[in-house]
Write a protein that holds these residues in place. Structure first.
Motif, mmCIF file in Angstrom:
data_model
loop_
_atom_site.group_PDB
_atom_site.id
_atom_site.type_symbol
_atom_site.label_atom_id
_atom_site.label_comp_id
_atom_site.label_asym_id
_atom_site.label_seq_id
_atom_site.Cartn_x
_atom_site.Cartn_y
_atom_site.Cartn_z
ATOM 1 N N GLU A 145 0.860 -1.179 0.000
ATOM 2 C CA GLU A 145 0.000 0.000 0.000
ATOM 3 C C GLU A 145 0.900 1.234 0.000
ATOM 4 N N LEU A 146 1.189 1.761 -1.189
ATOM 5 C CA LEU A 146 2.147 2.857 -1.296
ATOM 6 C C LEU A 146 1.644 4.128 -0.606
ATOM 7 N N GLU A 147 0.343 4.357 -0.650
ATOM 8 C CA GLU A 147 -0.176 5.567 -0.001
ATOM 9 C C GLU A 147 0.045 5.524 1.510
ATOM 10 N N GLN A 148 -0.092 4.354 2.111
ATOM 11 C CA GLN A 148 0.188 4.221 3.541
ATOM 12 C C GLN A 148 1.681 4.353 3.797
ATOM 13 N N MET A 149 2.507 3.837 2.875
ATOM 14 C CA MET A 149 3.957 3.961 3.028
ATOM 15 C C MET A 149 4.381 5.421 2.954
ATOM 16 N N ILE A 150 3.679 6.214 2.138
ATOM 17 C CA ILE A 150 3.979 7.646 2.070
ATOM 18 C C ILE A 150 3.708 8.303 3.422
ATOM 19 N N ILE A 151 2.580 7.946 4.031
ATOM 20 C CA ILE A 151 2.245 8.490 5.350
ATOM 21 C C ILE A 151 3.292 8.086 6.387
ATOM 22 N N ASP A 152 3.781 6.834 6.268
ATOM 23 C CA ASP A 152 4.778 6.329 7.211
ATOM 24 C C ASP A 152 6.184 6.813 6.894
ATOM 25 N N GLY A 153 6.345 7.577 5.814
ATOM 26 C CA GLY A 153 7.660 8.094 5.454
ATOM 27 C C GLY A 153 8.575 7.064 4.817
ATOM 28 N N LYS A 154 8.015 6.014 4.243
ATOM 29 C CA LYS A 154 8.830 4.952 3.642
ATOM 30 C C LYS A 154 8.836 4.985 2.115
ATOM 31 N N PHE A 155 8.027 5.884 1.543
ATOM 32 C CA PHE A 155 8.012 6.006 0.086
ATOM 33 C C PHE A 155 7.775 7.466 -0.268
ATOM 34 N N ARG A 156 8.495 7.936 -1.282
ATOM 35 C CA ARG A 156 8.419 9.343 -1.663
ATOM 36 C C ARG A 156 7.121 9.629 -2.411
ATOM 37 N N GLU A 157 6.450 10.685 -1.981
ATOM 38 C CA GLU A 157 5.178 11.041 -2.602
ATOM 39 C C GLU A 157 5.371 11.504 -4.040
ATOM 40 N N ASP A 158 6.463 12.262 -4.301
ATOM 41 C CA ASP A 158 6.681 12.743 -5.669
ATOM 42 C C ASP A 158 6.972 11.599 -6.622
ATOM 43 N N LEU A 159 7.685 10.564 -6.152
ATOM 44 C CA LEU A 159 7.941 9.404 -7.004
ATOM 45 C C LEU A 159 6.645 8.640 -7.256
ATOM 46 N N TYR A 160 5.807 8.567 -6.236
ATOM 47 C CA TYR A 160 4.530 7.856 -6.384
ATOM 48 C C TYR A 160 3.703 8.465 -7.512
ATOM 49 N N TYR A 161 3.618 9.794 -7.549
ATOM 50 C CA TYR A 161 2.812 10.441 -8.578
ATOM 51 C C TYR A 161 3.486 10.384 -9.944
ATOM 52 N N ARG A 162 4.809 10.258 -9.983
ATOM 53 C CA ARG A 162 5.494 10.064 -11.258
ATOM 54 C C ARG A 162 5.188 8.682 -11.845
ATOM 55 N N LEU A 163 5.111 7.690 -10.962
ATOM 56 C CA LEU A 163 4.852 6.327 -11.426
ATOM 57 C C LEU A 163 3.369 6.085 -11.658
ATOM 58 N N ASN A 164 2.535 6.734 -10.856
ATOM 59 C CA ASN A 164 1.111 6.443 -10.862
ATOM 60 C C ASN A 164 0.353 7.260 -11.908
ATOM 61 N N VAL A 165 0.949 7.418 -13.088
ATOM 62 C CA VAL A 165 0.267 8.132 -14.163
ATOM 63 C C VAL A 165 -0.959 7.354 -14.615
ATOM 64 N N PHE A 166 -0.789 6.038 -14.762
ATOM 65 C CA PHE A 166 -1.885 5.183 -15.224
ATOM 66 C C PHE A 166 -1.889 3.923 -14.366
ATOM 67 N N PRO A 167 -2.679 3.904 -13.296
ATOM 68 C CA PRO A 167 -2.690 2.726 -12.429
ATOM 69 C C PRO A 167 -3.570 1.615 -12.993
ATOM 70 N N ILE A 168 -3.120 0.385 -12.816
ATOM 71 C CA ILE A 168 -3.912 -0.798 -13.169
ATOM 72 C C ILE A 168 -3.912 -1.709 -11.952
ATOM 73 N N GLU A 169 -5.079 -1.998 -11.419
ATOM 74 C CA GLU A 169 -5.180 -2.865 -10.245
ATOM 75 C C GLU A 169 -5.610 -4.255 -10.691
ATOM 76 N N VAL A 170 -4.766 -5.238 -10.414
ATOM 77 C CA VAL A 170 -5.052 -6.623 -10.805
ATOM 78 C C VAL A 170 -5.825 -7.286 -9.666
ATOM 79 N N PRO A 171 -7.010 -7.799 -9.928
ATOM 80 C CA PRO A 171 -7.825 -8.363 -8.840
ATOM 81 C C PRO A 171 -7.256 -9.668 -8.323
ATOM 82 N N ALA A 172 -7.490 -9.936 -7.045
ATOM 83 C CA ALA A 172 -7.115 -11.223 -6.455
ATOM 84 C C ALA A 172 -8.016 -12.313 -7.033
ATOM 85 N N LEU A 173 -7.523 -13.543 -7.021
ATOM 86 C CA LEU A 173 -8.286 -14.646 -7.616
ATOM 87 C C LEU A 173 -9.587 -14.888 -6.860
#
Length: 478
Positions: free
Chosen positions: A276-304
């Motif tokens: 959960e990258l958004e939670q990691m951003i809150i916890d200071g473990k992932f950069r918010e600016d990098l998240y928005y650079r990567l998250n231009v087009f999100p695709i969520e793959v459903p669990a089986l």
């Protein structure tokens, strides 16, 4: 380039026609006013829709002759036109921007989701995508649609989903359908490479850049030039490395470790994570600016477990793949398919693939039923089959087992009967075999304390068969 669709307007009242043109132009649509006599040519027109106002005759028949076009009913005489599926409305005389734009959006969806056109517009690689991303459910159809939409662009993609859902398969699908499909697809597992080596792994290094760098080496960005770089488990990337990756994504250039020459990054970046990258951003473990650079087009793959209706299709596809690749497969009964459909699949498609491989080893080219599945996959009531065999066959197998026993396990009388030579006057073989059989039954019963089921196991026969033989020979416990 997308061709602009025209909105054809049939309206003979000048004031209302002017109102339509004003609103449509404000929305940004291209509008063309036609006379009622020109409506016959609409059957061959590639329009967004037809606004059928006053002056059009027999709208019901016209809509039936042009099922590829949606019609907006704006005429005073609605008659039975609204009974046609491609006629929507009615549009009131005092219509506003909101009501008309909603109807135009419906017309747009009418074209996009039309079955015949969807088949014609499908990407040339769409068939392969359906084989790798199996599923007829709404969620998987949506994933395939997103892949086809983003593949033709160079936008960064972030694939989200649990471990084992097939995120790398999605990334390869994007690459195969893109204009970079002739270039390399280079995967990197960011969680499997130590942080102090990840920079060199991604950007390469020059000779002598650090201890052990005995020669220059290209990194994954260089190896992926002209193609796609897949950064798997991006959530495990250390923070210092996230800063350097962000710079490359912003400036599209990088330098090798220990080098000063800038290298252009002609690479399409696709990232994936189960975290959960958004939670990691809150916890200071992932950069918010990098998240928005990567998250231009999100695709969520459903669990089986969220698309369990696709389990039978996945089983069919995986067993066919194993059969093709390894020459061995399995088949499933309806009960087995039902049982597997109830499983929650915490390991997702990877767990399902492992199960198929295990079953091909245990039951090669066989029909698998619920009792053949590992216990944790048995979710429906079942009884193990207990076949009935002909009496003659059971007796023959029992005698064969008796004579295959070692001499130490036979009593002296039986050994003597077997080892002795045939007398000159012959023997009654039937009586001798009966004597041997009754003796072995008596021994088995004695060893099992007259528990018939255990004695039957010792004699390798069914309990009912042993009971019948005991009745036949009059064997009873004193």
């Amino acid at each position: 380039m997308t061709k602009t669709r025209i909105v054809y307007l049939v309206e003979q009242q000048p004031e209302r026609r002017q109102h339509f043109e004003t609103v449509l132009t404000f929305i940004g649509e291209t509008v063309e006013v036609i006379s009622p006599s020109d409506t016959l040519k609409l059957c061959a027109a590639d329009a967004l829709c037809v606004i059928a106002g006053n002056g059009i005759e027999n709208l019901h028949k016209l809509a039936g002759d042009a099922p590829h076009l949606p019609f907006i009913c704006a005429t005073d005489d609605q008659s039975n036109a609204l009974q046609k599926a491609n006629v929507i409305g009615p549009l009131e005389k005092s219509f506003d921007y909101s009501s008309l734009s909603n109807m135009l959006h419906y017309c747009q969806a009418y074209h996009q989701q039309m079955p015949a056109k969807a088949a014609r517009k499908r990407h040339p690689g769409g068939g392969k995508l359906e084989q790798t991303l199996v599923g007829n459910g709404r969620t998987m159809k949506h994933v395939r649609q997103l892949i086809e939409q983003v593949a033709v662009t160079d936008a960064n993609v972030l694939i989200l989903g649990e471990s084992g859902t097939g995120k790398e398969v999605v990334a390869r699908g994007i690459h195969d359908l893109s204009g970079r499909s002739n270039g390399p697809f280079v995967p990197v597992n960011c969680g499997a490479i130590p942080g102090d080596l990840l920079e060199s792994e991604l950007f390469g290094h020059e000779k002598g850049a650090f201890t052990g760098a005995i020669g220059a080496r290209k990194g994954r960005f260089e190896l992926a030039q002209g193609g796609t770089l897949f950064l798997d488990e991006i959530g495990d990337m250390p923070l210092p490395m996230q800063v350097k990756l962000l710079r490359v994504l912003q400036e599209r250039t990088f330098e090798r470790v220990g080098g000063s020459k800038s290298i252009i990054a002609d690479v399409r970046v696709v990232a994936a994570t189960h975290r959960e990258l958004e939670q990691m951003i809150i916890d200071g473990k992932f950069r918010e600016d990098l998240y928005y650079r990567l998250n231009v087009f999100p695709i969520e793959v459903p669990a089986l477990r969220e698309r369990q209706e696709d389990v039978p299709l996945l089983l069919q596809e995986l067993t066919q793949r194993f059969k093709k690749e390894r020459g061995v497969g399995v088949r499933f009964t309806e009960r087995a398919l039902e049982s597997l459909s109830y499983h929650r699949w915490p390991g997702n498609v990877r767990e399902l693939t492992n199960l198929i491989e295990r079953l091909t080893i245990m039951h090669p080219d066989s029909l698998v039923d619920v009792p053949d599945l590992p216990p944790k996959y048995q979710h429906v009531e079942h009884d193990a089959p207990t076949p009935d065999y002909p009496e003659e066959m059971l007796e023959r197998e029992a005698l064969s087992a008796i004579f295959s026993e070692s001499e130490e396990e036979l009593d002296d009388e039986t050994n003597s009967a077997i080892d002795s030579e045939l007398p000159d006057d012959g023997v009654n073989l039937k009586d001798m075999l009966t004597e041997i059989e009754t003796g072995m039954i008596a021994q088995a019963l004695a060893k099992s304390d007259w528990v018939v089921a255990k004695a039957a196991d010792l004699l390798s026969m069914r309990r009912t068969t042993l009971v019948e033989k005991m009745k036949k020979y009059g064997i009873q416990k004193d």
